[in-house]
Design a protein around this motif. Structure first.
Motif, PDB file in Angstrom:
ATOM      1  N   ASN A   1       0.842  -1.221   0.108  1.00 51.41           N
ATOM      2  CA  ASN A   1       0.037   0.128  -0.040  1.00 51.41           C
ATOM      3  C   ASN A   1       0.850   1.113  -0.149  1.00 51.41           C
ATOM      4  N   ARG A   2       2.235   1.133   0.286  1.00 48.51           N
ATOM      5  CA  ARG A   2       2.995   2.167   0.426  1.00 48.51           C
ATOM      6  C   ARG A   2       3.545   2.686  -0.897  1.00 48.51           C
ATOM      7  N   VAL A   3       3.287   1.861  -1.811  1.00 48.77           N
ATOM      8  CA  VAL A   3       3.646   2.134  -3.313  1.00 48.77           C
ATOM      9  C   VAL A   3       2.575   2.822  -4.093  1.00 48.77           C
ATOM     10  N   THR A   4       2.539   4.109  -4.021  1.00 47.95           N
ATOM     11  CA  THR A   4       1.432   5.115  -4.627  1.00 47.95           C
ATOM     12  C   THR A   4       1.987   5.452  -6.140  1.00 47.95           C
ATOM     13  N   ALA A   5       1.119   5.678  -6.870  1.00 48.99           N
ATOM     14  CA  ALA A   5       1.439   6.228  -8.014  1.00 48.99           C
ATOM     15  C   ALA A   5       2.637   6.891  -8.188  1.00 48.99           C
ATOM     16  N   GLU A   6       2.560   8.128  -7.335  1.00 47.00           N
ATOM     17  CA  GLU A   6       3.715   9.166  -7.306  1.00 47.00           C
ATOM     18  C   GLU A   6       5.049   8.158  -7.183  1.00 47.00           C
TER      19      GLU A   6
END
Length: 322
Positions: A49-54
């Motif tokens: 969940n930490r890996v966002t699109a940004e």
């Protein structure tokens, strides 16, 4: 700061050991200190969940040369001390089953992959500690003969993020870490400094001990009896940095375990407490060479496990792009 296992430029010196020893009480306190239960709505994706699109966009900027380096071991069908349950590969069509034209060739593959012979991903349902999976789910209530209803590999999806290679033998000036050598928090900090990297939130951290090179030069051994890997005292640092994935050319745990009554304590902390999936049995030799040549130990990492509903993990062939 020099790593605790540093030796001469051509040595593969004997390991000082897998300690210090950790009591069960101390380990339980550490488990509580690093656990992230209740943090995410999509709990069975855990730290992914930490890996966002940004963060994906930022990871893509790591690509410079476009060099692509796969990190999966060859499919290993030969029994050995580190491969007690070999993978299966057999042909099912030699061009004589279906009518021509054209003729076809088909094969069958299978693996009991949660061992030491297949590069694989551990999903969050793979590890329970004191009967509980990540996020406090009771393992016996969500895992049965049909598979897992929480934390399955199918819930993870694909991962694209920044990869960080900690090439510990290169930092220490040795060929490999000996089986049983523990890697501590101070060793990770020393490696970051020497390699010019800083582990950040959402990163995939890959630990190279030189396991594959040692095996190639000296032959196979039983890594359940002895393998280089993380001591549990290194885990709070990784938890503080907020990593999304942990991988190694072993299985991340130093063996023998330094924790009384817990055979895979880093697995328990990473998967069950922190929700961090693990990559086991990577081949990091080509990546180590490519990173040294590029003088860059950060890269784009791409990982897409098989979509197996209820599965506890997946054989994988992760890719680094420099």
């Amino acid at each position: 700061m020099s790593p605790s296992f540093a030796g001469g430029p051509h040595s593969a010196r004997a390991a000082p050991g897998h300690g210090p020893a950790v009591s069960r009480q101390e380990f339980d306190a550490l488990f509580e200190a690093v656990r992230t239960w209740g943090r995410w709505a999509e709990a069975d994706r855990g730290a992914w969940n930490r890996v966002t699109a940004e963060r994906v966009r930022r990871a893509a900027t790591r690509v410079r040369s476009g060099t692509v380096v796969p990190m999966g071991l060859p499919w290993n069908t030969r029994v050995g001390p580190d491969n007690r349950k070999p993978a299966v590969h057999c042909m099912t069509d030699l061009g004589d089953v279906e009518p021509p034209e054209p003729s076809t060739h088909k094969d069958f593959i299978a693996a009991d992959y949660h061992g030491k012979g297949v590069t694989h991903l551990d999903a969050l349902c793979h590890i329970a500690y004191r009967g509980r999976l990540y996020d406090g789910r009771t393992a016996s209530e969500v895992v049965d003969a049909a598979g897992a209803r929480f934390g399955a590999v199918s819930a993870l999806g694909a991962l694209v993020t920044t990869g960080v290679l900690l090439d510990l033998p290169a930092v220490a000036g040795i060929h490999w870490l000996e089986p049983g050598q523990a890697v501590h928090a101070e060793d990770i900090v020393a490696a970051e400094k020497a390699l010019g990297v800083t582990i950040g939130e959402g990163d995939a951290v890959l630990l190279r001990s030189g396991h594959v090179r040692r095996r190639e030069e000296l032959g196979a051994w039983d890594p359940d009896r002895g393998s280089a890997g993380l001591h549990v005292d290194a885990v709070p640092l990784l938890a503080e940095r907020g990593i999304a994935l942990l991988g190694a050319d072993g299985d991340s745990d130093v063996r023998p375990s330094p924790v009384e009554g817990v055979h895979s304590p880093v697995h328990a902390l990473a998967v069950a407490a922190m929700g961090v999936p693990l990559l086991d049995n990577l081949d990091l030799e080509a990546l180590a060479v490519a990173a040294a040549e590029a003088r860059r130990y950060e890269f784009l990492l791409v990982l897409s496990p098989l979509n197996v509903p209820g599965g506890t993990g997946s054989p994988v062939n992760p890719v680094a792009v420099l």
